[in-house]
Design a protein around this motif. Structure first.
Motif, PDB file in Angstrom:
ATOM      1  N   TYR A   8       0.503  -1.016  -0.064  1.00 54.07           N
ATOM      2  CA  TYR A   8       0.084  -0.110   0.104  1.00 54.07           C
ATOM      3  C   TYR A   8       0.820   1.019   0.244  1.00 54.07           C
ATOM      4  O   TYR A   8       0.856   1.828   0.821  1.00 54.07           O
ATOM      5  CB  TYR A   8      -1.069  -0.201   1.034  1.00 54.07           C
ATOM      6  N   PRO A   9       1.743   1.198  -1.119  1.00 50.17           N
ATOM      7  CA  PRO A   9       2.795   1.916  -1.162  1.00 50.17           C
ATOM      8  C   PRO A   9       2.020   4.044  -0.600  1.00 50.17           C
ATOM      9  O   PRO A   9       2.498   5.218  -1.060  1.00 50.17           O
ATOM     10  CB  PRO A   9       3.404   2.339  -2.629  1.00 50.17           C
ATOM     11  N   LEU A  10      -0.048   4.068  -1.412  1.00 44.32           N
ATOM     12  CA  LEU A  10      -0.039   5.483  -0.757  1.00 44.32           C
ATOM     13  C   LEU A  10      -0.408   5.726   0.154  1.00 44.32           C
ATOM     14  O   LEU A  10      -1.449   6.526   0.617  1.00 44.32           O
ATOM     15  CB  LEU A  10      -1.206   5.673  -2.286  1.00 44.32           C
ATOM     16  N   ALA A  11      -0.546   4.716   1.110  1.00 46.16           N
ATOM     17  CA  ALA A  11      -1.045   4.796   2.108  1.00 46.16           C
ATOM     18  C   ALA A  11      -0.551   6.041   3.272  1.00 46.16           C
ATOM     19  O   ALA A  11       0.725   6.376   3.486  1.00 46.16           O
ATOM     20  CB  ALA A  11      -0.893   3.676   3.415  1.00 46.16           C
ATOM     21  N   GLY A  12      -1.698   6.625   3.671  1.00 40.85           N
ATOM     22  CA  GLY A  12      -1.555   7.996   4.758  1.00 40.85           C
ATOM     23  C   GLY A  12      -1.426   9.523   3.977  1.00 40.85           C
ATOM     24  O   GLY A  12      -1.648   9.839   4.329  1.00 40.85           O
ATOM     25  N   GLU A  13      -2.251   8.961   2.569  1.00 40.71           N
ATOM     26  CA  GLU A  13      -1.490   9.711   1.148  1.00 40.71           C
ATOM     27  C   GLU A  13      -3.615  10.570   1.300  1.00 40.71           C
ATOM     28  O   GLU A  13      -4.342   9.454   1.076  1.00 40.71           O
ATOM     29  CB  GLU A  13      -1.115   9.623   0.006  1.00 40.71           C
ATOM     30  N   THR A  14      -3.587  11.197   1.226  1.00 35.64           N
ATOM     31  CA  THR A  14      -5.578  11.749   1.183  1.00 35.64           C
ATOM     32  C   THR A  14      -5.300  12.494  -0.652  1.00 35.64           C
ATOM     33  O   THR A  14      -4.347  13.334  -0.368  1.00 35.64           O
ATOM     34  CB  THR A  14      -5.504  13.088   1.805  1.00 35.64           C
ATOM     35  N   ILE A  15      -6.130  11.770  -1.162  1.00 34.26           N
ATOM     36  CA  ILE A  15      -5.259  12.484  -2.905  1.00 34.26           C
ATOM     37  C   ILE A  15      -6.878  13.270  -3.297  1.00 34.26           C
ATOM     38  O   ILE A  15      -7.881  12.515  -2.912  1.00 34.26           O
ATOM     39  CB  ILE A  15      -4.846  11.070  -3.857  1.00 34.26           C
ATOM     40  N   LEU A  16      -6.671  14.289  -3.846  1.00 33.31           N
ATOM     41  CA  LEU A  16      -8.151  14.878  -4.268  1.00 33.31           C
ATOM     42  C   LEU A  16      -7.413  14.762  -6.281  1.00 33.31           C
ATOM     43  O   LEU A  16      -7.013  15.390  -6.721  1.00 33.31           O
ATOM     44  CB  LEU A  16      -8.065  16.218  -4.075  1.00 33.31           C
ATOM     45  N   ALA A  36      -4.671   5.091  -0.567  1.00 30.50           N
ATOM     46  CA  ALA A  36      -4.489   6.285  -0.386  1.00 30.50           C
ATOM     47  C   ALA A  36      -6.320   6.657  -0.174  1.00 30.50           C
ATOM     48  O   ALA A  36      -6.415   5.364  -0.490  1.00 30.50           O
ATOM     49  CB  ALA A  36      -4.558   7.033  -1.689  1.00 30.50           C
ATOM     50  N   THR A  37      -6.585   7.045   0.625  1.00 27.64           N
ATOM     51  CA  THR A  37      -7.903   7.973   0.832  1.00 27.64           C
ATOM     52  C   THR A  37      -7.789   9.293  -0.761  1.00 27.64           C
ATOM     53  O   THR A  37      -7.447   9.830  -0.943  1.00 27.64           O
ATOM     54  CB  THR A  37      -7.742   9.003   1.979  1.00 27.64           C
ATOM     55  N   VAL A  38      -9.100   8.712  -1.069  1.00 27.28           N
ATOM     56  CA  VAL A  38      -9.949   9.538  -1.928  1.00 27.28           C
ATOM     57  C   VAL A  38     -10.771  10.734  -1.652  1.00 27.28           C
ATOM     58  O   VAL A  38     -11.958  10.167  -1.672  1.00 27.28           O
ATOM     59  CB  VAL A  38      -9.648   8.495  -2.912  1.00 27.28           C
ATOM     60  N   LEU A  39     -11.051  11.544  -2.628  1.00 30.93           N
ATOM     61  CA  LEU A  39     -11.325  12.898  -2.071  1.00 30.93           C
ATOM     62  C   LEU A  39     -11.877  13.285  -3.680  1.00 30.93           C
ATOM     63  O   LEU A  39     -11.171  13.160  -4.213  1.00 30.93           O
ATOM     64  CB  LEU A  39     -11.069  14.069  -1.401  1.00 30.93           C
ATOM     65  N   GLU A  40     -13.432  13.886  -3.983  1.00 33.91           N
ATOM     66  CA  GLU A  40     -13.386  13.622  -5.523  1.00 33.91           C
ATOM     67  C   GLU A  40     -13.852  15.598  -5.384  1.00 33.91           C
ATOM     68  O   GLU A  40     -14.498  15.766  -5.072  1.00 33.91           O
ATOM     69  CB  GLU A  40     -14.909  13.426  -5.724  1.00 33.91           C
ATOM     70  N   ASN A 189      -7.883  22.975   5.274  1.00 34.04           N
ATOM     71  CA  ASN A 189      -7.742  22.413   6.198  1.00 34.04           C
ATOM     72  C   ASN A 189      -6.701  21.447   6.614  1.00 34.04           C
ATOM     73  O   ASN A 189      -6.045  21.140   7.364  1.00 34.04           O
ATOM     74  CB  ASN A 189      -9.177  21.091   7.479  1.00 34.04           C
ATOM     75  N   ASP A 190      -5.926  21.930   4.822  1.00 39.83           N
ATOM     76  CA  ASP A 190      -4.385  20.583   4.872  1.00 39.83           C
ATOM     77  C   ASP A 190      -4.572  19.829   5.055  1.00 39.83           C
ATOM     78  O   ASP A 190      -3.762  19.027   5.975  1.00 39.83           O
ATOM     79  CB  ASP A 190      -3.303  22.046   5.644  1.00 39.83           C
ATOM     80  N   ILE A 191      -6.156  19.232   4.901  1.00 42.30           N
ATOM     81  CA  ILE A 191      -5.780  17.747   4.963  1.00 42.30           C
ATOM     82  C   ILE A 191      -5.149  16.637   3.138  1.00 42.30           C
ATOM     83  O   ILE A 191      -4.647  15.957   3.616  1.00 42.30           O
ATOM     84  CB  ILE A 191      -7.074  17.362   5.235  1.00 42.30           C
ATOM     85  N   ILE A 192      -5.109  17.840   2.267  1.00 47.35           N
ATOM     86  CA  ILE A 192      -4.742  16.894   0.958  1.00 47.35           C
ATOM     87  C   ILE A 192      -3.905  16.709   0.881  1.00 47.35           C
ATOM     88  O   ILE A 192      -3.125  17.562   1.094  1.00 47.35           O
ATOM     89  CB  ILE A 192      -5.369  17.784  -0.188  1.00 47.35           C
ATOM     90  N   SER A 193      -2.736  15.938   0.521  1.00 48.64           N
ATOM     91  CA  SER A 193      -1.323  16.014   0.146  1.00 48.64           C
ATOM     92  C   SER A 193      -1.057  15.360  -1.581  1.00 48.64           C
ATOM     93  O   SER A 193      -0.155  16.301  -1.712  1.00 48.64           O
ATOM     94  CB  SER A 193      -0.997  14.865   0.832  1.00 48.64           C
TER      95      SER A 193
END
Length: 274
Positions: A8-16, A36-40, A189-193
């Motif tokens: 899971y190389p993107l674990a801990g990343e929040t990607i928009l 990754a955690t993904v938001l749209e 809120n500086d959540i996106i990486s």
């Protein structure tokens, strides 16, 4: 023992991700599979053209064309939706050769039991001309495309080589009216990486929507929202637009596909965390 970071190389990343809602599922799954955690952030809306008449006329006269060029999944979907609406099927295309840009477009074509006769190697429209398998002189080409805002270089290059191009609006792409509240809160809120862009149009719409929202949210600025995150681009043209509007790009896919973009993000994270 399983190496969690390798799996899971993107674990801990929040990607928009910034695409039309209907286009997000596949990309979202790719990123989530890698942890990754993904938001749209819907930066594009796709809808029918302002008039079907030009496309209907072209479909009724398909025998006049030598080639059909399709450069997007949306172009495939809307062209065949109208073909079937007019009581025709894939057999109506028997006299045509079909060129598509990108494997994703080719896959959508296969849904209609058709195989592309030509796919340029570099996944971008510009390479279609330089690698075209026949002389373009006097070729009659039907090109169903976005109604406005598309790149003109493909048509210009085809015409320069002597092809006779009939451009037809098959769909429209526009800017949404508002930003999803969850995405906005994550941005502010500086959540996106990482923010991803798969077209120049999504870059422009994102830029417009965020700037409109910032009017009501002083002292936030566009630069302050982007300073702690990475910008990922699917290819050179999208990168150019990012540079023009954001003045930075951190990641560019080597292969101009969603898979290529996913791999580029993974490689960037490996280097960033080395």
């Amino acid at each position: 023992m399983i190496n969690y970071k390798n799996s899971y190389p993107l674990a801990g990343e929040t990607i928009l991700i910034t695409r039309a809602p209907s286009a997000n599922n596949e990309f979202r799954q790719m990123l989530e599979t890698k942890g990754a955690t993904v938001l749209e952030f819907s930066a594009l809306v796709i809808k029918p053209p302002s008039s079907w008449q030009p496309l209907d006329n072209a479909i009724h006269n398909l025998s006049e064309f030598n080639w059909l060029i399709l450069t997007s999944a949306n172009g495939v979907e809307y062209f065949f939706e109208r073909l079937h609406h007019l009581g025709k099927d894939r057999n109506s295309l028997n006299n045509l050769k079909i060129a598509v840009v990108g494997n994703k477009t080719a896959q959508y074509l296969q849904k209609y039991q058709l195989k592309a006769d030509f796919i340029p190697p570099n996944f971008i429209a510009d390479s279609l001309v330089s690698h075209f398998p026949e002389s373009l002189s006097h070729q009659k080409i039907l090109f169903p495309r976005v109604e406005s805002g598309g790149r003109e270089i493909l048509v210009e290059q085809l015409t320069k080589q002597g092809a006779i191009i009939t451009e037809i609006p098959a769909y429209q792409s526009g800017c949404p009216d508002f930003i999803d509240e969850i995405s906005w809160n994550a941005l502010t809120n500086d959540i996106i990486s990482i923010i991803t862009f798969a077209s120049s149009k999504t870059v422009k719409n994102f830029y417009y929507l965020v700037n409109q929202a910032l009017i009501d949210h002083p002292p936030l600025t566009f630069n302050s929202l982007l300073q702690n995150l990475a910008i990922a681009s699917i290819g050179p043209q999208t990168t150019l637009t990012c540079q023009q509007l954001f003045h930075k790009v951190d990641i560019e896919a080597k292969e101009y596909t969603l898979e290529g973009l996913t791999n580029a993000i993974i490689n960037f994270q490996k280097i960033d965390h080395f």
